[in-house]
Every structure is written in structure tokens, then in C-alpha cells.
Write a protein that holds these residues in place. Structure first.
Motif, short mmCIF file in Angstrom:
data_model
loop_
_atom_site.label_atom_id
_atom_site.label_comp_id
_atom_site.label_asym_id
_atom_site.label_seq_id
_atom_site.Cartn_x
_atom_site.Cartn_y
_atom_site.Cartn_z
N LYS A 9 0.88 -1.16 0.07
CA LYS A 9 -0.01 0.17 -0.01
C LYS A 9 0.99 1.28 -0.09
CE LYS A 9 -3.77 2.59 0.10
NZ LYS A 9 -4.81 2.59 -1.03
N ARG A 10 0.52 2.11 -0.87
CA ARG A 10 1.38 3.24 -1.27
C ARG A 10 0.44 4.45 -1.07
NH1 ARG A 10 3.75 0.08 -5.48
NH2 ARG A 10 5.94 -0.79 -4.84
N THR A 54 -2.39 -1.43 -3.14
CA THR A 54 -1.67 -0.90 -4.30
C THR A 54 -1.51 -2.15 -5.33
OG1 THR A 54 -0.85 1.09 -3.36
CG2 THR A 54 0.28 0.45 -5.32
#
Length: 307
Positions: A9-10, A54
Motif C-alpha cells: 500500500k502506497r 496498491t
């Protein structure tokens, strides 16, 4: 079962979770540990479909949470006990959840009784103490009688009696064959509750192993062993990767847990007269192995650190 595979997850240029992978299995309590900013809450939110990964997958029972038609029958979760409508009473809060998931109304009264809130069921949640809200959140997680349960800091605000009750509840749920996944900063409670640990730092996996094996990785941890066959046991432990030396009381093993020593002795029929862990605690191991992943440090733990 909970299955996380290459989960990332970004947020812009910041990476909160980085290629994370682990499995939390039925029949045991899995502790989810990591320093502040490690990515624990983000991981839990992705498991519950509140944040979109992501890349990678976060599955519960082999499916994404959002693909379960009636979520509370499959997964029960406590993320934030204060995230409730303060104007409702406790019973009505649970009745709304039950109705939306087609859970029988009788289940509401059953879980209120189980968590000790039956007498306060008709009081407004705004007047509940933090500990009472925690109990209400646990009741909501139990409402659908789900096979998988996730708890984020479930002991906040609980008194000693409440802590003992939660500890026993988690052990019972695991004994029933459920998957119990608990995120907490309280190392002492993990020592008393968890069977297995998943430890992350800066969004990456640091450890995924039984609690006893993780604690054995801490500085100063050793196990005293007394046996009438010291030479034979020394060979077995050395072959398993331990360092063994003779001491006046018997043998002292480093780099291996007491549980593993007991298993090896049983497998090879070596008699043990004493098996006693000494030295480092789970907290010692956690501090040692996550030292490079701490986002904020105090001035006396790292020069130039920030409080």
C-alpha cells in the motif's frame, strides 16, 4: 484463515505496507506486532476492505472481505471502539448491525450478556466508559458468530478483570477452531495470550513464527537443561542450530526455544529432568529485532532522536 500475499500500500511516495506476506491459521491466537508506523492498522484496513491495496492480496476465508455477502457472519472485527453513534444505546447499536447482516435479534442479547453489558444495554453509548466501549466493540465482533476475528488494541481501557476476561475469551475462541488475529502494543499480554506472532517493521515482515521461537531470538535468552545424557542432547541441539555449553547446573542452550528442546528430546527419547527458560522476555526480543524499524525514538534511546 487469513492470507496476505505480496500486499503493498502506497500513499503517494510513502509506502505504508511493502510486499507483506503471512498466514493466520484457525485454532490459534496470532499476535500482530510492530512499532508505531509499522503498517499494522493499514494492513487491518486492507483485510476489511476499508483501504484498497496498491498491489497484492488480503483474503479472509479465501476471498476478499467485500465479496462476503454478509460480512459479520464471516469476519468479526474491532478496530476503533470509539467509532460508534453516541446517541444510540448499546442494544440498538447491535440491533442495527444484526439486521443489516440478517443475524437473529436474539443474538444481540446473547453477546451483550457474554461481554458483561446486559445491565447497561439500554444506556446511551455516549455515557459509556472506554472499557465499556471496548466490550461493546467485542460484542459487535462476536455478533455473527464468525470463524475469523480481528482485534486492534482490544485491551485499551479495560480493568484487570476485563483483561483476564479478554485473555480467556481469545483462548476459548481459538480452541473452538476460529482464527483469532490480535494487534497489540502490550508485550505482556501477547506472552500470555498468543500462540504465534507476525511481526512487521516499516511495512515489511520481520518474523512469522511461534511465540516461544520469537522470544528465543532475544538478547540474553537461554534455556537451562538437566539430563542424564548431556553429550547426546548437546549433539541434537547443536545440529538444530543452538549453541550449547556446560554449566554447573547442567547444560545451557542459546538460540533455541524451550519448546523446541522438549520436542527434540521427545523425538529422540532423551530424558529431561529440568527445562527452564532464562533471561530475555518477549519484549526484549521485540525491541532487539525491531530496533531498525522504529519511526520515533526517545532522546535516551537514540542520539538525536525525537520524542
Amino acid at each position: 484463515m487469513i492470507e496476505v500475499n505480496e500486499l503493498t500500500k502506497r500513499y503517494g511516495r510513502a509506502t505504508a505496507v511493502d510486499g507483506l506476506g503471512f498466514t493466520a491459521r484457525p485454532g490459534r491466537v496470532t499476535g500482530f506486532l510492530g512499532p508505531n508506523g509499522a503498517g499494522k492498522s493499514t494492513t487491518l484496513r486492507m483485510l476489511l476492505g476499508l483501504d484498497e491495496p496498491t498491489s497484492g492480496t488480503a483474503l479472509v476465508g479465501g476471498r476478499r472481505f467485500r465479496d462476503h455477502a454478509r460480512g459479520l457472519r464471516h469476519v468479526g472485527a474491532l478496530l476503533e471502539a470509539g467509532d460508534v453513534h453516541g446517541g444510540r444505546n448499546g442494544r440498538d447499536h447491535l440491533r442495527v448491525l444484526a439486521r443489516s447482516n440478517r443475524i437473529p435479534a436474539a443474538r444481540v442479547d446473547a453477546v451483550l450478556e457474554e461481554v458483561g453489558l446486559a445491565a447497561a444495554a439500554r444506556r446511551r453509548i455516549g455515557g459509556y466508559s472506554l472499557g465499556m466501549r471496548q466490550r461493546l466493540g467485542i460484542a459487535a465482533a462476536l455478533l455473527g458468530d464468525p470463524p475469523v476475528l480481528l482485534f486492534d488494541e482490544p485491551l485499551n481501557g479495560l480493568d484487570p478483570e476485563g483483561v483476564l476476561w479478554v485473555r480467556g475469551l481469545f483462548r476459548r475462541l481459538a480452541a473452538e477452531g476460529r482464527t483469532v488475529f490480535v494487534s497489540s502494543h502490550l508485550m505482556s499480554e501477547m506472552e500470555n495470550t498468543a500462540d504465534h506472532l507476525v511481526v512487521i517493521g516499516r511495512g515489511r515482515l520481520i518474523a512469522d513464527q511461534p511465540l516461544a521461537d520469537f522470544a528465543a531470538r532475544g538478547p540474553g535468552f537461554r534455556v537451562l537443561v538437566r539430563t542424564p545424557e548431556p553429550e547426546r542432547l548437546t549433539g541434537l541441539l547443536t545440529a538444530a542450530g543452538a549453541t550449547v555449553r556446560s554449566v554447573p547446573e547442567g547444560l545451557e542452550a542459546v538460540g533455541i526455544s524451550a519448546d523446541r528442546i522438549g520436542e527434540l528430546a521427545f523425538e529422540h527419547r532423551v530424558l529431561l529432568r529440568e527445562l527452564a527458560p532464562r533471561g530475555a522476555s518477549l519484549e526484549d526480543a521485540f525491541m532487539e529485532l525491531t530496533a531498525d524499524s522504529v519511526e520515533y525514538t526517545t532522546a535516551n534511546s537514540s542520539q538525536g532522536g525525537h520524542a
